[in-house]
Design a protein around this motif. Structure first.
Motif, PDB file in Angstrom:
ATOM      1  N   GLN A 248     104.685   0.715 -20.067  1.00 18.42           N
ATOM      2  CA  GLN A 248     104.891  -0.346 -21.051  1.00 18.42           C
ATOM      3  C   GLN A 248     105.790   0.130 -22.194  1.00 18.42           C
ATOM      4  N   ALA A 249     105.589   1.360 -22.641  1.00 18.21           N
ATOM      5  CA  ALA A 249     106.419   1.911 -23.723  1.00 18.21           C
ATOM      6  C   ALA A 249     107.878   2.006 -23.281  1.00 18.21           C
ATOM      7  N   ALA A 250     108.107   2.450 -22.059  1.00 16.51           N
ATOM      8  CA  ALA A 250     109.475   2.548 -21.541  1.00 16.51           C
ATOM      9  C   ALA A 250     110.110   1.166 -21.446  1.00 16.51           C
ATOM     10  N   GLU A 251     109.327   0.174 -21.036  1.00 17.78           N
ATOM     11  CA  GLU A 251     109.851  -1.187 -20.948  1.00 17.78           C
ATOM     12  C   GLU A 251     110.231  -1.712 -22.334  1.00 17.78           C
ATOM     13  N   LEU A 252     109.395  -1.432 -23.339  1.00 15.16           N
ATOM     14  CA  LEU A 252     109.711  -1.850 -24.707  1.00 15.16           C
ATOM     15  C   LEU A 252     111.009  -1.209 -25.192  1.00 15.16           C
ATOM     16  N   GLU A 253     111.182   0.065 -24.909  1.00 13.57           N
ATOM     17  CA  GLU A 253     112.412   0.759 -25.312  1.00 13.57           C
ATOM     18  C   GLU A 253     113.627   0.157 -24.606  1.00 13.57           C
ATOM     19  N   GLN A 254     113.469  -0.203 -23.343  1.00 18.39           N
ATOM     20  CA  GLN A 254     114.576  -0.783 -22.589  1.00 18.39           C
ATOM     21  C   GLN A 254     114.972  -2.151 -23.164  1.00 18.39           C
ATOM     22  N   VAL A 255     113.984  -2.962 -23.501  1.00 12.92           N
ATOM     23  CA  VAL A 255     114.274  -4.276 -24.073  1.00 12.92           C
ATOM     24  C   VAL A 255     114.929  -4.128 -25.447  1.00 12.92           C
ATOM     25  N   ALA A 256     114.425  -3.202 -26.262  1.00  9.63           N
ATOM     26  CA  ALA A 256     115.023  -2.965 -27.579  1.00  9.63           C
ATOM     27  C   ALA A 256     116.459  -2.477 -27.440  1.00  9.63           C
ATOM     28  N   GLN A 257     116.699  -1.595 -26.482  1.00  8.49           N
ATOM     29  CA  GLN A 257     118.052  -1.079 -26.243  1.00  8.49           C
ATOM     30  C   GLN A 257     118.993  -2.220 -25.872  1.00  8.49           C
ATOM     31  N   ARG A 258     118.534  -3.107 -24.998  1.00  2.75           N
ATOM     32  CA  ARG A 258     119.363  -4.238 -24.580  1.00  2.75           C
ATOM     33  C   ARG A 258     119.633  -5.173 -25.768  1.00  2.75           C
ATOM     34  N   PHE A 259     118.604  -5.434 -26.577  1.00  2.00           N
ATOM     35  CA  PHE A 259     118.777  -6.281 -27.756  1.00  2.00           C
ATOM     36  C   PHE A 259     119.817  -5.696 -28.702  1.00  2.00           C
ATOM     37  N   TYR A 260     119.674  -4.416 -29.057  1.00  2.00           N
ATOM     38  CA  TYR A 260     120.621  -3.797 -29.978  1.00  2.00           C
ATOM     39  C   TYR A 260     122.040  -3.783 -29.407  1.00  2.00           C
ATOM     40  N   SER A 261     122.166  -3.540 -28.116  1.00  2.00           N
ATOM     41  CA  SER A 261     123.501  -3.543 -27.501  1.00  2.00           C
ATOM     42  C   SER A 261     124.141  -4.923 -27.570  1.00  2.00           C
TER      43      SER A 261
ATOM     44  N   LEU B  99     131.423  -7.389 -38.516  1.00  2.00           N
ATOM     45  CA  LEU B  99     131.637  -6.207 -39.329  1.00  2.00           C
ATOM     46  C   LEU B  99     131.438  -4.970 -38.448  1.00  2.00           C
ATOM     47  N   ALA B 100     132.457  -4.152 -38.371  1.00  2.38           N
ATOM     48  CA  ALA B 100     132.431  -3.002 -37.466  1.00  2.38           C
ATOM     49  C   ALA B 100     131.302  -2.035 -37.797  1.00  2.38           C
ATOM     50  N   GLY B 101     131.007  -1.813 -39.066  1.00  2.00           N
ATOM     51  CA  GLY B 101     129.942  -0.890 -39.454  1.00  2.00           C
ATOM     52  C   GLY B 101     128.581  -1.332 -38.952  1.00  2.00           C
ATOM     53  N   VAL B 102     128.345  -2.621 -38.976  1.00  2.00           N
ATOM     54  CA  VAL B 102     127.079  -3.155 -38.477  1.00  2.00           C
ATOM     55  C   VAL B 102     126.991  -2.948 -36.969  1.00  2.00           C
ATOM     56  N   ALA B 103     128.057  -3.218 -36.264  1.00  2.00           N
ATOM     57  CA  ALA B 103     128.071  -3.035 -34.810  1.00  2.00           C
ATOM     58  C   ALA B 103     127.808  -1.578 -34.462  1.00  2.00           C
ATOM     59  N   ARG B 104     128.424  -0.633 -35.180  1.00  2.00           N
ATOM     60  CA  ARG B 104     128.187   0.794 -34.919  1.00  2.00           C
ATOM     61  C   ARG B 104     126.726   1.166 -35.134  1.00  2.00           C
ATOM     62  N   SER B 105     126.107   0.584 -36.157  1.00  2.00           N
ATOM     63  CA  SER B 105     124.692   0.867 -36.422  1.00  2.00           C
ATOM     64  C   SER B 105     123.816   0.386 -35.275  1.00  2.00           C
ATOM     65  N   PHE B 106     124.105  -0.792 -34.756  1.00  2.00           N
ATOM     66  CA  PHE B 106     123.322  -1.307 -33.639  1.00  2.00           C
ATOM     67  C   PHE B 106     123.573  -0.506 -32.365  1.00  2.00           C
ATOM     68  N   ILE B 107     124.784  -0.052 -32.172  1.00  2.00           N
ATOM     69  CA  ILE B 107     125.074   0.798 -31.010  1.00  2.00           C
ATOM     70  C   ILE B 107     124.272   2.091 -31.107  1.00  2.00           C
ATOM     71  N   ARG B 108     124.208   2.682 -32.298  1.00  2.00           N
ATOM     72  CA  ARG B 108     123.429   3.904 -32.487  1.00  2.00           C
ATOM     73  C   ARG B 108     121.943   3.647 -32.199  1.00  2.00           C
ATOM     74  N   LEU B 109     121.417   2.527 -32.684  1.00  2.00           N
ATOM     75  CA  LEU B 109     120.025   2.183 -32.416  1.00  2.00           C
ATOM     76  C   LEU B 109     119.782   2.015 -30.913  1.00  2.00           C
ATOM     77  N   ALA B 110     120.706   1.377 -30.233  1.00  2.00           N
ATOM     78  CA  ALA B 110     120.573   1.184 -28.785  1.00  2.00           C
ATOM     79  C   ALA B 110     120.538   2.530 -28.064  1.00  2.00           C
ATOM     80  N   ARG B 111     121.384   3.465 -28.469  1.00  2.00           N
ATOM     81  CA  ARG B 111     121.393   4.796 -27.841  1.00  2.00           C
ATOM     82  C   ARG B 111     120.085   5.531 -28.091  1.00  2.00           C
TER      83      ARG B 111
END
Length: 87
Positions: free
Chosen positions: A37-50, A60-72
């Motif tokens: 379940q934890a892995a599934e939550l991380e996968q969904v969060a990664q997809r959302f941030y991406s 705004l490019a800075g915001v996009a970079r922040s979300f990319i970092r969160l996804a990684r």
């Protein structure tokens, strides 16, 4: 990263239903299920941030970079969770 400015533009095209997960650690039958379940939550969060980063890159490019970092970070946590030994 530091975001010093952010436009308050609505983000469209994302639907809550695409990111909902039915997870309940209290009802999990064991350690392996909690890890799953934890892995599934991380996968969904990664997809959302991406996906937010993709939409946000036009705002705004800075915001996009922040979300990319969160996804990684979510992807790295998911991979660690999936690599943990299961009983």
């Amino acid at each position: 990263e530091q975001v010093t400015e952010m436009g308050l533009e609505p983000i469209t095209g994302l639907r809550r239903e695409g990111y909902e997960v039915q997870a309940n650690a209290a009802s999990a039958s064991g350690y392996a299920q909690v890890l799953s379940q934890a892995a599934e939550l991380e996968q969904v969060a990664q997809r959302f941030y991406s996906e937010v980063a993709e939409v946000g890159r036009y705002l705004l490019a800075g915001v996009a970079r922040s979300f990319i970092r969160l996804a990684r970070e979510n992807e790295a946590r998911r991979l660690r969770l999936e690599g943990l030994p299961r009983p």
